[in-house]
Write a protein that holds these residues in place. Structure first.
Motif: not given
Ligand code: ATP
Ligand code: PAF
Ligand code: BAL
Length: 343
Positions: A7-11, A80-90
């Motif tokens: 299994t590979s992570p979603a591109p 404090r606004y959430p910043r989650t770029l890696d998860a956002d890309l997926a």
């Protein structure tokens, strides 16, 4: 014998950081843009899926991720606004995005804060704009810049931010931006809470209290539904006591009672919708932790002015409240049928 496939992570969607990279990116077919402040959730994913559908398989979907300092007031939650770029890309990729444009603050405002800005006008001072002065000027200024940077054929925005959407439509019309604006209905959790990046700040107890926002809107909607059903019956029924009396004389007492009740029912208007929604919010104000209401408004979506008791047509029931330190908004479109002769 077959071997299990690893299994590979979603591109992830391709990440673009600068305006120059964005301009150099290939641009096949129609380009649809979804603007966000990141921390992507199912509401954003729905916008991206709709963008994919509208752009078509040969088109291109661009998601922008930028927490715009210009639209945050002093004391608001910029830091404090959430910043989650890696998860956002997926998330963006899984929903069908081709490109994510995530510029830095310096890239968007290379000369510091812009001196020339978009002004939201009278609508920008109501409701959200009354509580967050300057918010809509800052929002429209960055939306204008992002439209120039991404040059889309269409741009999609959520109905959850109804006033924002109305102002973007207004700007596009008033200032001749050549882009089609598409609205996407609000995506909710199973229990009704509108999806929002800020929901993650809620403790379990705060989340229970926060459910009152959507429940208040549903209570208003249900009251309107009951009221319109009652009016339909009143209009369909003969509506005079002679008929009720005649039915009674025939021994049809249930029908008589029904006809009488419908003929004499008080048919409340928008006041009843407000009252039902307010009752839910008042309960939540006594909960622990309490809901602190900012506004409940029943407005004309064309003007955002409160509707009058004889209003017919579309309306919006909108609410904003704080639970703990988290401020949330929500709204529901309603429709008031025109009044018939019976009312
Ligand atoms: N639940 C939702 N359903 C549909 N669209 C949504 C929803 N939440 C946000 N959007 C839309 O996504 C776009 C980006 O919004 P944004 O990044 O501010 O997310 P958000 O969840 O609204 O954040 P916050 O509530 O913290 O302001 C906007 O067009 C917004 O209306
Ligand atoms: C439209 C927007 C991306 C502008 O910063 C923002 O207001 C938002 O996420 O709704
Ligand atoms: N979702 C609207 C952007 C803001 O709250 O600043």
């Amino acid at each position: 014998m077959t071997h299990p496939t690893p299994t590979s992570p979603a591109p992830a969607a391709a990440l673009v950081r600068t305006a120059a990279e964005l301009h150099a990116a290939p641009r096949p077919g129609r380009r649809a843009v979804v603007m966000t402040m990141g921390a992507l959730h199912e509401g954003h994913a729905q916008l991206v899926r709709s963008a994919r559908e509208l752009a078509g398989p040969d088109g291109q979907v661009v998601v922008t991720v930028f927490v715009n300092p210009l639209q945050f007031g002093a004391g608001e939650d910029l830091d404090r606004y959430p910043r989650t770029l890696d998860a956002d890309l997926a998330t963006a990729r899984a929903a069908g995005a081709d490109l994510v444009f995530a510029p830095s603050v310096d890239e968007v405002y290379p000369g510091g804060e812009p001196q020339v800005r978009i002004t939201a006008g009278p609508l920008g001072g109501l409701l959200e704009g009354a509580t967050r002065p300057g918010h809509f000027d800052g929002m429209l200024t960055v939306v204008a810049k992002l439209l120039h940077l991404t040059r889309p054929d269409l741009a999609l925005y959520g109905q959850k931010d109804a006033q924002q959407l109305a102002l973007i439509r207004r700007m596009v019309r008033d200032l001749n931006f050549g882009v089609e604006i598409v609205a996407v209905p609000t995506v909710r959790e199973d229990d009704g809470l509108a999806r929002s990046s800020r929901n993650r700040f809620l403790s379990p107890a705060e989340r229970r209290t926060a459910l009152a926002l959507s429940r208040a809107l549903f209570a208003g909607r249900d009251r309107l539904g009951a009221q319109e059903a009652l009016r339909d019956r009143a209009e369909a029924a003969p509506g005079d006591s002679a008929r009720a009396g005649a039915l009674d004389a025939l021994g049809e007492s249930r029908l008589a009672a029904d006809a009488h009740a419908v003929a004499h029912a008080r048919l409340p208007g928008p006041a009843a919708v407000r009252e039902s929604a307010r009752a839910v919010l008042a309960d939540a104000a006594r909960a622990e932790p309490p809901l602190v209401l900012d506004y409940l408004a029943l407005i004309d979506p064309a003007t955002f002015a409160e509707i009058t008791e004889d209003h017919a047509g579309d309306a919006l029931l909108a609410v904003a409240a704080k639970v703990g330190t988290t401020r949330l908004i929500d709204n529901l479109p309603l429709h008031f049928a025109p009044h018939g002769a019976a009312s």
